[in-house]
Scaffold this motif. Structure first.
Motif, mmCIF file in Angstrom:
data_model
loop_
_atom_site.group_PDB
_atom_site.id
_atom_site.type_symbol
_atom_site.label_atom_id
_atom_site.label_comp_id
_atom_site.label_asym_id
_atom_site.label_seq_id
_atom_site.Cartn_x
_atom_site.Cartn_y
_atom_site.Cartn_z
ATOM 1 N N GLY A 81 66.081 52.701 -18.499
ATOM 2 C CA GLY A 81 65.320 52.760 -17.258
ATOM 3 C C GLY A 81 64.054 51.939 -17.259
ATOM 4 N N SER A 82 63.744 51.252 -18.356
ATOM 5 C CA SER A 82 62.469 50.526 -18.445
ATOM 6 C C SER A 82 62.516 49.134 -17.835
ATOM 7 C CB SER A 82 62.013 50.425 -19.905
ATOM 8 O OG SER A 82 62.972 49.753 -20.698
ATOM 9 N N ALA A 83 63.693 48.646 -17.479
ATOM 10 C CA ALA A 83 63.781 47.326 -16.826
ATOM 11 C C ALA A 83 63.422 47.482 -15.353
ATOM 12 C CB ALA A 83 65.184 46.754 -16.968
ATOM 13 N N GLN A 84 62.414 46.767 -14.908
ATOM 14 C CA GLN A 84 61.928 46.895 -13.538
ATOM 15 C C GLN A 84 61.716 45.525 -12.898
ATOM 16 O OE1 GLN A 84 61.553 49.944 -11.974
ATOM 17 N NE2 GLN A 84 62.428 50.784 -13.857
ATOM 18 N N GLY A 85 61.805 45.502 -11.564
ATOM 19 C CA GLY A 85 61.508 44.269 -10.846
ATOM 20 C C GLY A 85 62.572 43.200 -10.981
ATOM 21 N N LEU A 86 63.813 43.593 -11.217
ATOM 22 C CA LEU A 86 64.902 42.632 -11.315
ATOM 23 C C LEU A 86 65.274 42.177 -9.905
ATOM 24 C CD1 LEU A 86 66.946 44.774 -13.837
ATOM 25 C CD2 LEU A 86 65.734 42.663 -14.401
ATOM 26 N N HIS A 87 65.173 40.907 -9.637
ATOM 27 C CA HIS A 87 65.342 40.385 -8.271
ATOM 28 C C HIS A 87 66.756 39.881 -8.008
ATOM 29 C CE1 HIS A 87 61.128 40.847 -7.656
ATOM 30 N NE2 HIS A 87 61.088 40.079 -6.583
ATOM 31 N N LEU A 88 67.285 40.275 -6.868
ATOM 32 C CA LEU A 88 68.546 39.760 -6.346
ATOM 33 C C LEU A 88 68.237 39.048 -5.036
ATOM 34 C CD1 LEU A 88 70.691 42.976 -6.899
ATOM 35 C CD2 LEU A 88 70.882 40.857 -8.211
ATOM 36 N N ILE A 89 68.579 37.780 -4.943
ATOM 37 C CA ILE A 89 68.262 36.996 -3.744
ATOM 38 C C ILE A 89 69.419 37.076 -2.762
ATOM 39 C CG2 ILE A 89 67.667 34.714 -2.871
ATOM 40 C CD1 ILE A 89 65.557 36.158 -4.663
ATOM 41 N N VAL A 90 69.099 37.395 -1.515
ATOM 42 C CA VAL A 90 70.108 37.500 -0.464
ATOM 43 C C VAL A 90 69.657 36.694 0.746
ATOM 44 C CG1 VAL A 90 70.892 39.776 -1.235
ATOM 45 C CG2 VAL A 90 69.076 39.624 0.477
ATOM 46 N N SER A 91 70.626 36.308 1.579
ATOM 47 C CA SER A 91 70.294 35.514 2.758
ATOM 48 C C SER A 91 70.004 36.375 3.978
ATOM 49 C CB SER A 91 71.425 34.536 3.074
ATOM 50 O OG SER A 91 72.644 35.224 3.296
ATOM 51 N N ASP A 92 70.420 37.650 3.941
ATOM 52 C CA ASP A 92 70.159 38.571 5.055
ATOM 53 C C ASP A 92 69.868 39.944 4.473
ATOM 54 O OD1 ASP A 92 70.474 40.491 7.228
ATOM 55 O OD2 ASP A 92 71.393 38.870 8.385
ATOM 56 N N ILE A 93 68.614 40.357 4.509
ATOM 57 C CA ILE A 93 68.184 41.590 3.871
ATOM 58 C C ILE A 93 68.841 42.821 4.488
ATOM 59 C CG2 ILE A 93 66.138 41.938 5.333
ATOM 60 C CD1 ILE A 93 66.271 42.481 1.536
ATOM 61 N N GLU A 94 69.038 42.816 5.794
ATOM 62 C CA GLU A 94 69.600 43.984 6.455
ATOM 63 C C GLU A 94 71.086 44.134 6.180
ATOM 64 O OE1 GLU A 94 68.094 42.974 10.311
ATOM 65 O OE2 GLU A 94 66.442 44.427 10.157
ATOM 66 N N VAL A 95 71.807 43.029 6.115
ATOM 67 C CA VAL A 95 73.223 43.076 5.766
ATOM 68 C C VAL A 95 73.395 43.554 4.329
ATOM 69 C CG1 VAL A 95 75.275 41.654 5.354
ATOM 70 C CG2 VAL A 95 73.938 41.343 7.442
ATOM 71 N N ALA A 96 72.584 43.017 3.412
ATOM 72 C CA ALA A 96 72.669 43.418 2.010
ATOM 73 C C ALA A 96 72.312 44.894 1.840
ATOM 74 C CB ALA A 96 71.737 42.551 1.164
#
Length: 222
Positions: A81-96
């Protein structure tokens, strides 16, 4: 006896030296639970390998991502649980957001940052809703896996200059490509208005130039 010297290393410029992020290790307490969670999100299962004395490595990859994550047993000393702030890039935040919520992820609401620069500690500085002008890099949503490892969705539609080499611009999913085509179509409609409203026979070239420029952050055609 002659001693042959090894070839001396050549000087490599920073631009020529590629260092592509391939794998991120996340710490979990229950491997099977983590595997069920991530594959349940639709992430591709690449490997599940066991070794001696309880050693185990599982690799999964988010849809469209060139990088993967691995977790398992006896692979890291980090606390689960110590891994934080892992970013996933998406083109539409609401769809994702809707897609992962439908697959069982406990999502935060969509939010933007109070100061305009993310990432803050925990939930500090979050304002509800997407960025007011829907600026690229400005809208977020978050979720955690069963151990509490924290993930963040970030909506990126136009890269800042220099972030992507125009020669390496790619679209990693059909939804990303469709979104880029829609934005190019809208921009091309404005272009045709400026040129007298006549149909532009070279629109495929214009589209491709626009889409590559948008992704690489260079100047787009008007």
């Amino acid at each position: 006896m002659a001693i042959q010297e090894g070839a001396k290393p050549t000087t490599v410029s920073q631009r020529d030296l590629e260092m592509k992020l391939e794998v991120v290790v996340i710490p979990v307490s229950d491997v099977d639970r983590a595997k069920a969670f991530y594959t349940g999100l639709g992430w591709r299962l690449d490997a599940d390998v066991s070794g001696k004395d309880g050693f185990r490595v599982v690799q999964v990859t988010p849809p469209g991502s060139p990088s993967s994550i691995i977790f398992g047993s006896k692979i890291t000393s980090a606390q689960p649980g110590s891994a934080q702030g892992l970013h996933l890039i998406v083109s539409d935040i609401e769809v994702a957001h809707a897609a992962l919520a439908s697959r069982g992820a406990e999502m935060s609401g969509v939010f933007h940052d109070a100061g305009g620069v993310f990432h803050h500690r925990g939930t500090e500085g979050r304002l509800p809703g997407p960025h007011p002008s829907r600026a690229s890099y400005g809208s977020f949503a978050s979720f955690s896996d069963p151990d509490g490892n924290g993930w963040v969705f970030q909506e990126v539609t136009t890269r800042l200059p220099g972030r992507i080499d125009a020669k390496e611009a790619t679209y990693t999913s059909s939804s990303d490509l469709a979104g880029a085509l829609r934005r190019a179509a809208a921009a091309h409609g404005e272009h045709e208005k400026q040129t007298g409203g006549n149909h532009d026979e070279s629109w495929p070239d214009w589209y491709s130039e626009y889409m590559i420029a948008e992704q690489s952050g260079s100047a787009r055609p008007t």
